[in-house]
Write an enzyme that holds these catalytic residues in place. Structure first.
Site, mmCIF file in Angstrom:
data_model
loop_
_atom_site.group_PDB
_atom_site.id
_atom_site.type_symbol
_atom_site.label_atom_id
_atom_site.label_comp_id
_atom_site.label_asym_id
_atom_site.label_seq_id
_atom_site.Cartn_x
_atom_site.Cartn_y
_atom_site.Cartn_z
ATOM 1 N N LEU A 151 28.875 116.937 39.487
ATOM 2 C CA LEU A 151 27.399 117.113 39.900
ATOM 3 C C LEU A 151 26.442 116.699 38.864
ATOM 4 C CD1 LEU A 151 27.202 120.632 41.718
ATOM 5 C CD2 LEU A 151 26.674 118.447 42.704
ATOM 6 N N SER A 152 25.411 116.278 38.989
ATOM 7 C CA SER A 152 24.194 116.325 38.053
ATOM 8 C C SER A 152 23.783 117.664 37.846
ATOM 9 C CB SER A 152 23.111 115.361 38.502
ATOM 10 O OG SER A 152 23.633 114.020 38.495
ATOM 11 N N THR A 179 20.370 114.008 36.501
ATOM 12 C CA THR A 179 19.606 114.712 35.523
ATOM 13 C C THR A 179 19.020 113.801 34.648
ATOM 14 O OG1 THR A 179 21.797 116.161 35.453
ATOM 15 C CG2 THR A 179 20.016 116.353 33.802
ATOM 16 N N ALA A 180 19.432 112.511 34.339
ATOM 17 C CA ALA A 180 18.700 111.370 33.769
ATOM 18 C C ALA A 180 17.245 111.343 34.378
ATOM 19 C CB ALA A 180 19.470 110.064 33.724
ATOM 20 N N HIS A 191 26.041 106.239 31.271
ATOM 21 C CA HIS A 191 27.235 105.795 31.094
ATOM 22 C C HIS A 191 27.552 104.916 29.779
ATOM 23 C CE1 HIS A 191 28.499 107.895 34.777
ATOM 24 N NE2 HIS A 191 28.087 106.866 35.499
#
Length: 273
Positions: A56-57, A109-110, A147
């Protein structure tokens, strides 16, 4: 009993889950079925409680905390580094606020961190592995990169405008918590603890058999050479991954509290197993 485990098809998740995915551990009567999807898909599935265990984020966790508890093991947390924003030319933060930014998903989240940093901005959702293309072709003015692109952007001719991990550390003196693993609470506390222990064993196996685990993980590094993929794994499979600890937990609480205070997410209700 079959346990579905969702994680991203990237090198660090593949490294963490190598032992579980290749029967390197004795899991007794539990059979782990690995399902690989991009993180935004897993975030959306978590809203439907689709999988028993899922990556999960941290952002997404705020929306599913009533159904999922966090596993203490398997987090992706960056100390003074994290997702970056790139463009074809160098931009100031003020200039960036006026640009259209390609993002990998609204529950990542980013994206939450970028909202906390910039406030409101125009954005377009683009698959994470197509964001460089979107910026290169001019469909977006800038791109939010997660990533391995965090390490390869300069070779591709892009300028780094912002490192969200560095920004967050300068603001809070804390690492930026990006990804976590959630376990569905309806499995019961005993089974949840068993799953948590197997997750830790899998991470430790990878770290103790790094070359073997990297031979598997490199398949998910999207044409990144082994040395660079190993560097990326080292960034996000670290001491926080083995165990959140007090500082990792504090970082999660701080990020979710900040997000809630800005009206971006529900009030944080964090439960860690």
């Amino acid at each position: 009993m079959k346990i579905q485990v969702g994680h991203s098809p990237d090198a660090d998740d593949a490294f963490m889950f190598y032992a579980l995915a290749h029967d390197k551990l004795n899991t007794g009567s539990l059979e782990f079925q690995h399902i690989l999807r991009d993180i935004e898909t897993l975030n959306r599935w978590a809203l439907e409680k689709k999988l028993e265990v899922t990556a999960l984020s941290v952002h997404a966790y705020a929306h599913v905390a009533s159904e999922y508890a966090l596993l203490r093991h398997g987090a992706s947390i960056g100390e003074k580094y994290g997702p970056i924003v790139v463009s074809r030319e160098q931009l100031s933060l003020e200039q960036l606020r006026a640009k259209k930014i390609a993002i990998p998903g609204e529950l990542t989240t980013a994206f939450l961190a970028l909202q906390l940093c910039l406030g409101g901005f125009q954005y377009e959702i683009v698959p994470f592995d197509k964001i460089f293309d979107a910026v290169q072709t001019g469909n977006a003015d800038a791109g939010l990169i997660i990533h391995e692109g965090q390490l390869t952007y300069s070779k591709l001719g892009f300028a780094k405008v912002l490192d969200l991990g560095r920004w967050w550390y300068d603001k809070t003196s804390l690492p930026l918590p990006l990804g976590v693993n959630g376990v569905r609470k309806d499995l019961g506390s005993e089974l949840c603890r068993q799953i948590s222990d197997y997750m830790k064993q899998s991470i430790d196996f990878g770290l103790e058999h790094r070359e073997e685990a990297m031979k598997y993980a490199i398949k998910y590094a999207r044409n990144t050479e082994l040395k660079l993929a190993d560097r990326f794994v080292g960034m996000y499979v670290n001491h926080f991954t083995r165990d959140l600890g007090d500082r990792g937990t504090e970082a999660i609480r701080k990020l979710l509290t900040e997000g809630h205070s800005q009206g971006l997410i529900p009030a944080p209700n964090i439960e860690i197993i």
